[in-house]
Design a protein around this motif. Structure first.
Motif: not given
Length: 244
Positions: A95-106
């Motif tokens: 599931r991570l292959e499409a990219g990992v979204p960062l939390m706002p502010g990270a």
């Protein structure tokens, strides 16, 4: 990357403020708690079981062994703990292959800490294979130390991960600030003696003496972390909720 490497230009600050900032990963820096739940649902659906929403709050933020064992127990699935752990990790990594979204502010927080040379550690209950994959999105250069859940005999909620991170940074846990998003992670950091900034993700985190609660990582900056590190040690002091 291994958890024992320390950046050569990292030194524990001698002045006021935190000696180090210790950051959880899933749900704190990266928006992956939903990824884990989706992976768990997918695996158990293939095994012929539907996970209920109330199970989610039990497994969030927990170590793989505890979460997997709990889900086997409540569903009665015909699978061993080791088999399930392998399946969950493989499904999550896919599931991570499409990219990992960062939390706002990270990204802003990591950049600020690096600019002020504040030693920083990544402290996660996830396995090393998962951490190394996600570090590609976070930026391994931001962390002097990383600690994975499968590298210690005991992981969260035990204090061992945070004690290990502080030791490898040469920092006093009582002068470290941990940033966490789950009750399990907060318990681990507080048991290690760290000051805690709690940023709840999936499940609420109750107020407690000496614990700083915020709504989002966007509210966390170096000024706040310095204030948390400088506050009196817990012991009858009221819980701190900043920027309501």
């Amino acid at each position: 990357m291994t958890s024992s490497l320390l950046a050569v230009d990292t030194a524990v600050p001698a002045g006021p403020g935190p000696q180090a900032v210790l950051l959880d990963m899933d749900g704190t820096l990266v928006d992956t708690e939903g990824f884990w739940w989706d992976a768990e649902c997918e695996v158990f659906e293939a095994l012929g079981h539907q996970l209920a929403e109330e199970h989610r709050e039990v497994v969030v933020g927990g170590p793989m062994t505890r979460s997997a064992g709990y889900l086997i127990e409540v569903t009665g699935a015909d699978i061993t703990l080791d088999e399930l752990r392998l399946l969950l990790n493989a499904t999550f990594l896919r599931r991570l292959e499409a990219g990992v979204p960062l939390m706002p502010g990270a990204r802003r927080l990591l950049t600020e800490l690096a600019a002020h040379r504040v030693p920083t550690a990544l402290v996660s209950a996830s396995h090393r294979t998962v951490i190394d994959r996600i570090l590609g999105s976070l930026g391994p250069e931001y962390f002097a130390v990383t600690v994975a859940g499968d590298e210690l005999p005991r992981t969260k909620p035990h204090p061992d991960p945070y004690l290990t991170a502080a030791t490898r940074l040469g920092a006093d846990p009582a002068r470290c600030v941990a940033v966490e998003d789950t009750v399990t992670g907060v318990a681990s950091a507080e048991a290690a003696g760290c000051r805690v900034v709690a940023v709840p993700s999936v499940a609420p985190i109750p107020a407690a003496a000496g614990r700083t609660l915020v709504r989002t990582l966007e509210e966390v900056d170096l000024a706040l972390l310095r204030a948390v590190a400088a506050a009196p040690a817990p012991g009858g002091t009221p819980a701190r909720t900043v920027r309501p």
